[in-house]
Design a protein around this motif. Structure first.
Motif, mmCIF file in Angstrom:
data_model
loop_
_atom_site.group_PDB
_atom_site.id
_atom_site.type_symbol
_atom_site.label_atom_id
_atom_site.label_comp_id
_atom_site.label_asym_id
_atom_site.label_seq_id
_atom_site.Cartn_x
_atom_site.Cartn_y
_atom_site.Cartn_z
ATOM 1 N N SER A 1 0.812 -1.223 0.000
ATOM 2 C CA SER A 1 0.000 0.000 0.000
ATOM 3 C C SER A 1 0.845 1.273 0.000
ATOM 4 O O SER A 1 0.351 2.337 -0.349
ATOM 5 N N GLN A 2 2.111 1.169 0.372
ATOM 6 C CA GLN A 2 2.959 2.362 0.479
ATOM 7 C C GLN A 2 3.897 2.589 -0.704
ATOM 8 O O GLN A 2 4.301 3.706 -0.978
ATOM 9 N N PHE A 3 4.278 1.520 -1.384
ATOM 10 C CA PHE A 3 5.167 1.665 -2.540
ATOM 11 C C PHE A 3 4.347 1.941 -3.794
ATOM 12 O O PHE A 3 3.273 1.392 -3.982
ATOM 13 N N THR A 4 4.892 2.777 -4.661
ATOM 14 C CA THR A 4 4.254 3.124 -5.920
ATOM 15 C C THR A 4 5.151 2.694 -7.071
ATOM 16 O O THR A 4 6.358 2.944 -7.050
ATOM 17 N N ARG A 5 4.548 2.055 -8.059
ATOM 18 C CA ARG A 5 5.303 1.631 -9.248
ATOM 19 C C ARG A 5 5.575 2.849 -10.123
ATOM 20 O O ARG A 5 4.667 3.638 -10.405
ATOM 21 N N VAL A 6 6.830 2.985 -10.545
ATOM 22 C CA VAL A 6 7.247 4.110 -11.376
ATOM 23 C C VAL A 6 7.951 3.548 -12.610
ATOM 24 O O VAL A 6 8.879 2.758 -12.490
ATOM 25 N N VAL A 7 7.491 3.943 -13.787
ATOM 26 C CA VAL A 7 8.117 3.528 -15.041
ATOM 27 C C VAL A 7 8.673 4.786 -15.708
ATOM 28 O O VAL A 7 7.931 5.742 -15.951
ATOM 29 N N LEU A 8 9.994 4.770 -15.958
ATOM 30 C CA LEU A 8 10.647 5.952 -16.527
ATOM 31 C C LEU A 8 11.491 5.576 -17.735
ATOM 32 O O LEU A 8 12.069 4.486 -17.790
ATOM 33 N N PRO A 9 11.601 6.496 -18.701
ATOM 34 C CA PRO A 9 12.379 6.211 -19.909
ATOM 35 C C PRO A 9 13.880 6.438 -19.709
ATOM 36 O O PRO A 9 14.309 7.101 -18.752
ATOM 37 N N LYS A 10 14.646 5.913 -20.622
ATOM 38 C CA LYS A 10 16.093 6.113 -20.657
ATOM 39 C C LYS A 10 16.405 7.610 -20.629
ATOM 40 O O LYS A 10 15.669 8.420 -21.194
ATOM 41 N N ASN A 11 17.461 7.960 -19.924
ATOM 42 C CA ASN A 11 17.990 9.326 -19.779
ATOM 43 C C ASN A 11 17.202 10.212 -18.814
ATOM 44 O O ASN A 11 17.614 11.327 -18.538
ATOM 45 N N GLU A 12 16.076 9.736 -18.294
ATOM 46 C CA GLU A 12 15.312 10.500 -17.303
ATOM 47 C C GLU A 12 16.141 10.618 -16.019
ATOM 48 O O GLU A 12 16.918 9.737 -15.678
ATOM 49 N N PHE A 13 15.958 11.714 -15.307
ATOM 50 C CA PHE A 13 16.642 11.908 -14.034
ATOM 51 C C PHE A 13 15.718 11.509 -12.891
ATOM 52 O O PHE A 13 14.565 11.934 -12.837
ATOM 53 N N LEU A 14 16.245 10.706 -11.985
ATOM 54 C CA LEU A 14 15.520 10.329 -10.776
ATOM 55 C C LEU A 14 15.646 11.463 -9.758
ATOM 56 O O LEU A 14 14.708 11.774 -9.040
ATOM 57 N N ILE A 15 16.830 12.049 -9.712
ATOM 58 C CA ILE A 15 17.074 13.218 -8.852
ATOM 59 C C ILE A 15 18.140 14.072 -9.534
ATOM 60 O O ILE A 15 19.014 13.552 -10.217
ATOM 61 N N GLU A 16 18.018 15.377 -9.352
ATOM 62 C CA GLU A 16 19.009 16.306 -9.884
ATOM 63 C C GLU A 16 19.606 17.105 -8.744
ATOM 64 O O GLU A 16 18.924 17.398 -7.752
ATOM 65 N N GLU A 17 20.885 17.444 -8.899
ATOM 66 C CA GLU A 17 21.555 18.215 -7.859
ATOM 67 C C GLU A 17 20.772 19.496 -7.595
ATOM 68 O O GLU A 17 20.158 20.069 -8.491
ATOM 69 N N GLY A 18 20.753 19.900 -6.332
ATOM 70 C CA GLY A 18 20.036 21.108 -5.941
ATOM 71 C C GLY A 18 18.598 20.859 -5.510
ATOM 72 O O GLY A 18 17.960 21.724 -4.930
ATOM 73 N N LYS A 19 18.079 19.656 -5.795
ATOM 74 C CA LYS A 19 16.709 19.317 -5.389
ATOM 75 C C LYS A 19 16.760 18.331 -4.223
ATOM 76 O O LYS A 19 17.679 17.532 -4.113
ATOM 77 N N ILE A 20 15.765 18.371 -3.391
ATOM 78 C CA ILE A 20 15.709 17.472 -2.236
ATOM 79 C C ILE A 20 15.138 16.124 -2.674
ATOM 80 O O ILE A 20 14.109 16.062 -3.350
ATOM 81 N N CYS A 21 15.827 15.076 -2.288
ATOM 82 C CA CYS A 21 15.387 13.713 -2.609
ATOM 83 C C CYS A 21 14.404 13.249 -1.541
ATOM 84 O O CYS A 21 14.769 13.107 -0.381
#
Length: 187
Positions: free
Chosen positions: A24-44
């Motif tokens: 119930s707490q995990f969410t499935r995420v499908v992302l394409p090649k070259n997508e950023f999961l996190i970028e510097e300067g943003k809070i993870c």
């Protein structure tokens, strides 16, 4: 989700009740090649389980990308410093293949830990494994030759050659692509 549960059960016992909470707490995420999961300067704000795909963590230094880790199937991935401290990330995490991940927010993870003692133990084990990998990378970079680092990489993740561009591998090993080519030709 079953792959995530199976991976967690390899680390520690997971009760039926906790399995239901995880689902119930995990969410499935499908992302394409070259997508950023996190970028510097943003809070993870999320911890991810990589079900399928490949990604890399890298820093920008004077306009140059320095790869410092790779993630493959069954890895837990995040910008750990940012995730734990909720400070802006200093690293980037980029997908090198289209990927399937399972995501949980820091708040949801904290609630899970509060509700299930086994979740706290699993989180501790995951952090310990991350620390051991981090220390291994440090020892590798400080005390092994380029050839030894490359051989160790191939031993631990033989599929890396087919999945990761050589430029990223060279960066990870702390050498130029030319040096990597010489190392590869000697092996």
């Amino acid at each position: 989700m079953q792959q995530l549960i199976k991976r967690l059960q390899q680390l520690h016992y997971v009760s039926e009740e906790m399995q239901q909470h995880l689902e119930s707490q995990f969410t499935r995420v499908v992302l394409p090649k070259n997508e950023f999961l996190i970028e510097e300067g943003k809070i993870c704000r999320h911890l991810y389980f990589l079900e399928q795909g490949c990604l890399r963590g890298f820093y920008n230094l004077d306009g140059k990308e320095i790869t410092h880790w790779f993630g493959f199937e069954n890895d837990f991935v995040t910008s750990f410093h940012s995730f734990i401290t909720q400070d802006p990330a200093v690293e980037n995490i980029q997908l090198m293949e289209g990927s399937i991940l399972w995501s949980i927010s820091k708040d949801a993870l904290n609630k899970l830990v509060d509700q299930h003692r086994e979740a706290e133990r699993l989180l501790r084990i995951a952090y310990e494994k991350y620390y051991i990998r981090l220390e291994g990378r440090f020892v590798n970079s400080q005390f092994r030759t380029a050839a030894e680092r490359y051989e160790k990489l191939l031993t631990e993740t033989p599929e890396i050659i087919e999945r990761v561009p050589l430029g990223y591998i060279a960066s990870f090993l702390g050498i130029s692509q030319e040096t990597l080519s010489r190392v590869r030709s000697r092996l």
